[in-house]
Design an enzyme around this catalytic site. Structure first.
Site, mmCIF file in Angstrom:
data_model
loop_
_atom_site.group_PDB
_atom_site.id
_atom_site.type_symbol
_atom_site.label_atom_id
_atom_site.label_comp_id
_atom_site.label_asym_id
_atom_site.label_seq_id
_atom_site.Cartn_x
_atom_site.Cartn_y
_atom_site.Cartn_z
ATOM 1 N N LYS A 16 36.236 36.987 51.114
ATOM 2 C CA LYS A 16 37.215 37.253 50.583
ATOM 3 C C LYS A 16 38.008 37.380 49.500
ATOM 4 O O LYS A 16 38.034 36.238 48.856
ATOM 5 C CB LYS A 16 38.770 38.004 51.851
ATOM 6 N N ASP A 17 37.894 38.253 48.855
ATOM 7 C CA ASP A 17 38.249 38.761 47.672
ATOM 8 C C ASP A 17 39.867 37.924 46.893
ATOM 9 O O ASP A 17 40.433 38.180 47.944
ATOM 10 C CB ASP A 17 37.868 39.919 46.559
ATOM 11 N N ARG A 18 40.284 37.029 46.127
ATOM 12 C CA ARG A 18 42.069 37.153 45.946
ATOM 13 C C ARG A 18 42.397 37.983 45.299
ATOM 14 O O ARG A 18 43.583 37.789 45.336
ATOM 15 C CB ARG A 18 41.234 35.593 44.869
ATOM 16 N N LYS A 77 46.506 37.018 53.621
ATOM 17 C CA LYS A 77 45.923 35.891 52.491
ATOM 18 C C LYS A 77 46.304 37.004 51.299
ATOM 19 O O LYS A 77 45.740 37.864 50.761
ATOM 20 C CB LYS A 77 45.525 35.291 51.520
#
Length: 357
Positions: free
Chosen positions: A82-84, A53
């Site tokens: 998880k971070d964007r 992603k």
């Protein structure tokens, strides 16, 4: 001491000159790959999805997956969040009966790389760690300095600070978390309240760890420490610091800090005095965290498979950290900048966020 997060208030371990530089000029500059805790069997009632992603939090992907496949939230499994602001890969799980609907799933910035089966739902924390590949730009000639710092961190460990992602845009989450603890907040969402309180726990832990670095007991132990064995995970009380500290200096064991809560006892003796000093910086006592379960957290971790690759305008840094640790703690030591301090954090960004968390 302020509850607002800032790297300047937290002591660094290395004294090498920082490389400087900038991060995340492009999403591809920050890559995170989840390291699975166990091999997947290829058989069972749960379908595992290997997902890449970009530009989404894990929580947003989970919501979209549930909505498009018709899966209840509680039936979707995830090991870490998880971070964007990165390109990240991780495993998710859904009941295998939804496999026939998977072809209809579509979300910009998200790809399903692979699928397989396993006997159980993926659970939070069911990962070994995260592999990071980070491009640092604007640091010409910095690869040599980065390599020297990385060697020190590999030998002695990285301060296991909670990174700025835990504290929100402007580092203000812990301040609101304190208002929640004191009954002064109007927020009612229990998930958000828990996250904000965890920011206060994190701020106290960071202060305790910074004091250890200031007092020269980062790579050694104090009487009263609850130390953890890196190979087995066993935790034990340190009664004779002089006798146990050589094991810490060899990297076999490390001190832990307290994430205060009803199930976690404060430290005692010399370590307890230092912990009380950290609490006093914020005018707090352990009892204020009675609504939380509590836990213990290692004060240092060791990067694995670490390397530095020179680039025309800087370098690429690669390393693996155990679950719950933040890549920003490594990057701060190498770059000596306010790494990611202006990055926003969502209440659904957990310990394994892309910084990385």
């Amino acid at each position: 001491m302020s509850l607002v997060f800032g790297w300047a208030a937290l002591r660094a371990w290395t004294e090498d000159v920082g490389t400087g530089g900038t991060l995340r000029q492009e999403p591809q500059d920050f890559r995170v790959e989840e390291v699975a805790a166990y091999p997947l069997s290829g058989e069972g009632d749960h379908l595992y999805l290997h997902v890449e992603k970009t530009g989404h939090t894990t929580a947003h992907v989970l919501r979209e997956l549930g909505a498009q496949l018709g899966v209840r939230d509680r039936d979707i499994g995830v090991a870490g969040l998880k971070d964007r602001h990165a390109v990240t890969t991780q495993w998710l799980s859904v009941p295998a009966k939804y496999e026939r609907r998977l072809g209809d799933f579509a979300l910009d910035g998200v790809r399903i790389l692979d699928t397989t089966r396993h006997s159980n739902k993926l659970g939070m924390g069911h990962l070994r760690g995260n592999r990071f590949v980070v491009r640092v730009r604007g640091a010409e000639g910095g690869a040599a300095e980065a390599q020297a710092t990385l060697a020190t961190l590999g030998a002695h460990g990285v301060p296991n600070y909670f990174g700025p992602q835990r504290f929100g845009l402007g580092g203000l989450n812990a301040e609101e978390g304190l208002r929640v603890l004191r009954g002064e907040s109007r927020l009612r969402d229990p998930r958000v309240r828990r996250f904000l309180i965890s920011s206060v726990q994190s701020a106290v832990f960071n202060a305790f760890l910074s004091l250890r670095l200031e007092r020269g007991v980062f790579a050694s132990l104090l009487a009263g420490d609850m130390a953890k064995k890196h190979d087995t995970g066993g935790v034990f009380l340190v009664e004779d610091a002089a006798a146990e500290s050589p094991r810490a200096e060899r990297g076999e064991v490390s001190a832990t800090g307290t994430l205060f809560g009803k199930k976690t006892k404060p430290l005692t003796l010399d370590a307890g005095a230092l912990e009380a000093e950290a609490l006093a910086l914020f005018d707090l006592t352990p009892s204020v965290f009675a609504s939380r379960r509590g836990d213990r957290r290692l004060t240092r971790v060791f990067p694995e498979e670490a390397s530095v690759t020179p680039q025309d305008d800087g370098y690429t840094l690669a390393f693996t950290l155990p679950k719950g640790s933040f890549a920003t703690s490594v990057l701060r030591e190498v770059m000596k900048t306010d790494v990611d301090s202006a990055e926003p954090a969502d209440a659904d960004s957990g310990d394994d966020a892309g910084g990385e968390e």
